[in-house]
Enzyme design. Structure first.
Site: not given
Ligand code: GRF
Length: 202
Positions: A18, A101, A117, A152-153
Site C-alpha cells: 500500500s 539488511l 515504520h 534495526l529501526d
Molecule cells: C507498513 O505499516 C510499514 O510501516 C511497515 O510494513 C507495512 C507495509 O505495508 N514497515 P504495505 O506493504 O506498504 O501495505
C-alpha cells in the site's frame, strides 16, 4: 544530492504494497518532485507490492532470498546488490520490506536507504508495532520515516506523523489511521528529498 537532481528511486517490499501504491499514485500525479521510481523488488513472489508495480507499468521483480532467515546474507545479498546496482539508485525505500539488511548491502548503498515504520520511534521498534502500542494503551502513536543503518529501526529520524488513540477505538481503526498517516507522510518525504528540502546525510 542537491536541489532538483533527478532522483532514481527503488522500492523494496514484502507484502501488500500500500505504501508503494501511495508513492506510485503520487508519482503519476507529478507530486514526487524530481523522483523517478525505476524499480520495485520483493523477496516474496507474487506479493501485492509487485502487482501494484505491474499495474503502474514499473519494472518489478521477485528476487531470491532464504526464507528461513530474517537476514539478507551471502549469495542472496550479492544477488540483490547486483540487481539494484544496475539502476544506479539515489534512493532505496524500504516499504514493508521484511528482510534485515546487513553491512555489505548497507555499505554499498550508504546513506541512501530509508524505512517506514508504523510507530513513533524509538517506541515500539520491531514487529507488530501498531498492536503493541494499542495494547500498551498509549494515546498517541503514529509512523516514522528514518535513515537505515545496522541498528534495526534505530537510524536517524527524518519525519514522523502522529495518530491519536481514543477510548473505545478498535485495533482495526487505529491500524487504518496509522496506514493513512504513512500514505500521506512517505510521498511528502520522498518529494522533499528529491528537491533537497530534506538533506541526504553526508
Ligand atoms: C507498513 O505499516 C510499514 O510501516 C511497515 O510494513 C507495512 C507495509 O505495508 N514497515 P504495505 O506493504 O506498504 O501495505
Amino acid at each position: 544530492l542537491n536541489g532538483y537532481k533527478h532522483m532514481k528511486t527503488i522500492i523494496l517490499g514484502s507484502g501488500k504494497g500500500s505504501n508503494a501504491g501511495a508513492l506510485l499514485d503520487a508519482s503519476s500525479q507529478n507530486l514526487l518532485g524530481s523522483t523517478e521510481i525505476v524499480g520495485v523488488f520483493s523477496d516474496v513472489a507474487e506479493s501485492g507490492v509487485l502487482k501494484i508495480a505491474d499495474s503502474h507499468n514499473i519494472e518489478n521483480d521477485y528476487l531470491r532470498s532464504d526464507s528461513s532467515s530474517a537476514k539478507l546474507t551471502g549469495e542472496d545479498e550479492q544477488l540483490w546488490m547486483d540487481s539494484l546496482s544496475e539502476y544506479n539508485p539515489d534512493l532505496i525505500i524500504l516499504a514493508g520490506f521484511m528482510k534485515i539488511l546487513q553491512d555489505p548491502f548497507l555499505k554499498k548503498f550508504h546513506n541512501s536507504i530509508i524505512n517506514i515504520h508504523p510507530s513513533l520511534l524509538p517506541s515500539f521498534k520491531g514487529l507488530r508495532s501498531i498492536e503493541r502500542a494499542f495494547d500498551m494503551g498509549v494515546r498517541i502513536t503514529g509512523c516514522t520515516i528514518h535513515w537505515v543503518n545496522s541498528d534495526l529501526d534505530g537510524g536517524k529520524i527524518i519525519a514522523q506523523a502522529p495518530v491519536r488513540i481514543m477510548e473505545g477505538d478498535s485495533l482495526e481503526i487505529v491500524t487504518a489511521r496509522v496506514h493513512a498517516a504513512e500514505h500521506m507522510l512517505l510521498p511528502w518525504v520522498v518529494s522533499d528529498l528529491s528537491q533537497g528540502i530534506i538533506p541526504f546525510p553526508k
